[in-house]
Design an enzyme around this catalytic site. Structure first.
Site, PDB file in Angstrom:
ATOM      1  N   SER A 137       0.818  -1.209   0.000  1.00  0.00           N
ATOM      2  CA  SER A 137       0.000   0.000   0.000  1.00  0.00           C
ATOM      3  C   SER A 137       0.856   1.266   0.000  1.00  0.00           C
ATOM      4  CB  SER A 137      -0.976  -0.020   1.180  1.00  0.00           C
ATOM      5  OG  SER A 137      -2.088  -0.841   0.860  1.00  0.00           O
TER       6      SER A 137
ATOM      7  N   ASN B 181      -5.960  -8.040  -2.865  1.00  0.00           N
ATOM      8  CA  ASN B 181      -5.579  -8.396  -1.505  1.00  0.00           C
ATOM      9  C   ASN B 181      -4.650  -7.430  -0.782  1.00  0.00           C
ATOM     10  OD1 ASN B 181      -6.920 -11.033  -1.479  1.00  0.00           O
ATOM     11  ND2 ASN B 181      -5.406 -11.573  -3.002  1.00  0.00           N
ATOM     12  N   TYR B 182      -3.947  -6.586  -1.500  1.00  0.00           N
ATOM     13  CA  TYR B 182      -2.906  -5.789  -0.859  1.00  0.00           C
ATOM     14  C   TYR B 182      -3.112  -4.281  -0.884  1.00  0.00           C
ATOM     15  CZ  TYR B 182      -0.211 -10.057  -0.472  1.00  0.00           C
ATOM     16  OH  TYR B 182       0.199 -11.312  -0.140  1.00  0.00           O
ATOM     17  N   LEU B 183      -3.872  -3.806  -1.857  1.00  0.00           N
ATOM     18  CA  LEU B 183      -3.971  -2.356  -1.985  1.00  0.00           C
ATOM     19  C   LEU B 183      -5.217  -1.817  -1.286  1.00  0.00           C
ATOM     20  CD1 LEU B 183      -2.808  -2.052  -5.670  1.00  0.00           C
ATOM     21  CD2 LEU B 183      -1.467  -1.972  -3.559  1.00  0.00           C
TER      22      LEU B 183
ATOM     23  N   SER C  15      -2.650  -8.212  -6.368  1.00  0.00           N
ATOM     24  CA  SER C  15      -2.297  -7.112  -5.472  1.00  0.00           C
ATOM     25  C   SER C  15      -3.484  -6.189  -5.278  1.00  0.00           C
ATOM     26  CB  SER C  15      -1.087  -6.342  -5.998  1.00  0.00           C
ATOM     27  OG  SER C  15      -1.264  -5.955  -7.330  1.00  0.00           O
TER      28      SER C  15
END
Length: 682
Positions: free
Chosen positions: A431, A558-560, A555
């Site tokens: 992030s 799940n990640y941003l 991404s």
DNA sequence: AATCTCACTTAGAATCATGAGG
DNA sequence: CCTCATGATTCTAAGTGAGATT
């Protein structure tokens, strides 16, 4: 552009300054953990956290349809001779037959495991005859399934409509549950059908028979006083229990690895959304600790204790390179893959000097899903020296960090920050990278095409950091070629339009009348439109090329933190004009709103689960409850999407120009738990 | 402290649906 | 209108990490 609407945005942002700053921990189950010191309360809240529901009612899983034997005309051949198989043996044969054009069937391990398991399903007589897979001919079976798939594709509109309706009926009946009075969508309400196990990489069990799940295998979890789901006629559940500390509705043990498979809620559900939100809050909290943690591990590089040094170097890799923790795996049970803590000496190479840098470490190892991690990184000298030390007198197969386990690492991380584990670093760095890249790559004065490219490039930087790869599609070269052709054509059109404009200008100069003037204006507009289209096409081409082997979806999903995307959009993107003709990929009139942002997060907003609402009727309000950056440093609002409801007294509304919802929707689509909703301007 | 069990997240591939362009 | 490439969705494997058990 509807400038008027933007004025409301400014007013909204001004208002933000007066919204009292929400304490970071308020209302978030996860971040209550800041209270570590006060023993009882901490324990109490931890226990409270474990309760996931008070009421849970559902219909149980939907079972895979029973096997339909092959029609008479489709035959299996052994050693050139037609052979009628028993139903059980035939079913397993079709699993292999339908995969005939897949690479799996060329792999020795796959073939061996399949044949071994297949023979177990045969009758004694069949087993007597069928002794070699090489003599098996599944081609008729294969053709049967190919034809069947082709037949499905050419169904009439009505037939397709009927199938769609049937699927919808199934979804309505089995695809939802009632959780604490709310109808929530289930993620996977169907049991996995039987088939051949498709393990990734060099999986020792690939090709083994994954057997059919029966009601007798299934444990049902629901509330005691709810309508208990009925097992299919003539069958029983394995067990019915009522455990409200877990999120699963049903579970069974899978036959390959003996692991448990669960039926769980869809990511757009309140429960999943809140957990995702908690995850991002934990990552944001790391911002406040990370500097200290970094100086700590740097100091630990010089520790007297080997264990501490190894931990410090591993943590440096996890932080700098976003490596996964690397739990130990039972060998022989799965493909040989590693993460940070399970790295072996053979996975790293040290170069005193490489690529013009000193102290270069070359990583080359199979990671999750056997995706290759290859990277050459210059590291700080103490790291390099430590690695030399860790590798001394070891065999290639020895563990690089022999004194370190994921458990001990996470235990250490817990002491540094509540709720901190190795994977939080991946979320945090992902992030932060998105935020920094967006800031570095975008300029307010950029064209829209350039902004979209910048957004995708920022997303791409994260995907590369996390090593999210994809197989290059077989059609890549061809479609790239097509795109280049389109660009060429467009360029010629632009040149032509430019010549025409010149002509019209000359004509207008000579004539000076209204008619030639309007012609001139028309030509000018045509050129502008064509130039814009050309810009889009070249962005597409650049994006496509850069994205050849990079997968952005993981991404983004799940990640941003979606709030970063929204903040960027509101700061830069809201200048985007209404989407009329649509840029590439932005043609859909639907906005995807991440459900996690719909959970009750800010003061005054109390949104229920998103599925309560009629997706077609809802309109979207963007509110900004706290004037801080995602990582808590700075001036840009962290924005929250909330629902427009009569009772929404709290959130500050932000109106967007007509049509811009599409941009926002396109930007947000792919973020976790998005649900498709139409975004109507206010 | 090693090992196992369980629950949950994260992953790429396969499949599906849709809308741009022929 | 129809086709087909593309992005979205579905599927399920493969991770992480907590907690129980030995």
């Amino acid at each position: 552009m509807r400038v008027v609407r933007l004025l409301r945005l400014r007013a909204a942002l001004t208002l933000l300054g007066e919204v009292p700053r929400r304490p970071a921990s308020r209302g978030v189950p996860g971040s209550r953990r800041t209270q570590k010191g006060s023993g009882t309360r901490w324990e109490e809240e931890k226990r409270e956290d474990r309760v996931k529901w008070r009421q849970l009612e559902h219909k149980g899983p939907y079972f895979a349809p029973p096997y339909e034997p092959l029609p008479n005309g489709v035959c299996f051949f052994y050693d050139g001779k037609p052979m009628r198989l028993s139903v059980k043996a035939e079913e397993v044969a079709t699993f292999y037959g339908r995969m005939l054009d897949h690479e799996y069937t060329t792999k020795e391990v796959f073939r061996k495991n399949f044949f071994n398991d297949w023979r177990k399903e045969m009758t004694a007589e069949e087993r007597e005859v069928i002794k070699s897979l090489d003599k098996c001919d599944f081609t008729e079976i294969h053709r049967y399934f190919v034809d069947k798939a082709a037949a499905r594709r050419v169904l009439t509109r009505e037939e397709k409509q009927k199938l769609k309706e049937e699927a919808e009926k199934l979804q309505q009946e089995f695809g939802y549950c009632i959780l604490d009075g709310h109808r929530e969508k289930i993620g996977n309400f169907k049991t996995e059908p039987p088939g051949l196990f498709r393990g990734r990489g060099d999986h020792p069990k690939m090709g083994m028979l994954k057997r059919r799940v029966m009601p007798e295998d299934v444990v049902i979890n629901c509330s005691r006083d709810s309508k208990i789901p009925k097992p299919p006629a003539g069958h029983q559940w394995k067990e019915v229990r009522s455990d409200n500390t877990v999120m699963w509705l049903a579970a069974w043990t899978e036959s390959i690895q003996n692991s448990i498979k669960y039926v769980m809620l869809n990511p757009c559900s309140k429960l999943k959304g809140e957990k995702a939100w908690q995850k991002f809050e934990t990552a944001r909290r790391l911002r406040g600790f990370v500097d200290e943690i970094r100086s700590q591990y740097r100091a630990d590089w010089k520790s007297q204790e080997m264990k501490t040094r190894q931990r410090a170097v591993a943590l440096y890799f996890i932080d700098k390179l976003a490596l996964r923790a690397g739990n130990e795996k039972e060998d022989g049970e799965a493909a040989d893959t590693v993460g940070c803590c399970s790295l072996r000496v053979e996975h790293v190479q040290l170069h005193p000097e490489a690529d013009g840098c000193q102290h270069v470490v070359e990583f080359d190892f199979p990671g999750k899903d056997s995706i290759r991690y290859y990277n050459r990184v210059p590291v700080e000298k103490p790291v390099y020296k430590n690695l030399q030390l860790f590798m001394k007198n070891k065999d290639p197969q020895d563990d690089l960090f022999d004194r370190l386990t994921t458990t001990s690492l996470n235990k250490h991380l817990h002491e540094l920050m509540d709720g901190l584990t190795a994977k939080v670093f991946r979320t945090y760095n992902a992030s932060v990278t998105l935020q920094e890249q967006l800031r570095a790559l975008t300029r307010a004065e950029d064209s829209i095409a350039a902004k979209i490219l910048s957004y995708n490039r920022a997303n791409r930087a994260v995907a590369i950091l996390c090593n999210h790869q994809r197989a290059t599609s077989s059609t890549f070269e061809k479609s790239m070629q097509n795109l280049q052709t389109k660009i060429q054509v467009k360029k010629e059109q632009v040149a032509e339009a430019r010549a025409e404009l010149r002509k019209a200008r000359a004509e207008h100069k000579a004539q000076g009348d209204g008619k030639s003037g309007s012609v001139l204006e028309k030509k000018r507009r045509l050129l502008e439109k064509l130039q814009e289209q050309l810009a889009w096409l070249s962005v597409q081409a650049t994006d496509k090329e850069e994205n050849k082997q990079v997968a952005l979806s993981t991404s983004k999903l799940n990640y941003l933190d979606p709030r970063i995307s929204i903040a960027w959009y509101v700061c830069l993107g809201s200048q985007f004009p209404p989407v009329a003709s649509g840029g590439p990929g932005f043609s859909r009139g639907l906005c995807s709103v991440p459900a996690l942002l719909l959970s009750p997060v800010s003061s005054g907003v109390s949104a229920g689960p998103p599925c309560d609402r009629d997706p077609d009727a809802a309109s979207c309000v963007i509110s900004s409850p706290c004037p801080e950056r995602w990582d808590g440093q700075g001036e840009v609002g962290v924005l929250t999407v909330a629902w427009d409801s009569a009772s929404s007294a709290g959130p500050v509304e932000l109106s967007l120009p007509t049509g811009s919802g599409r941009w926002l929707g396109a930007l947000l689509s792919g973020h976790l738990g998005h649900s498709r909703l139409s975004l109507t301007p206010r």
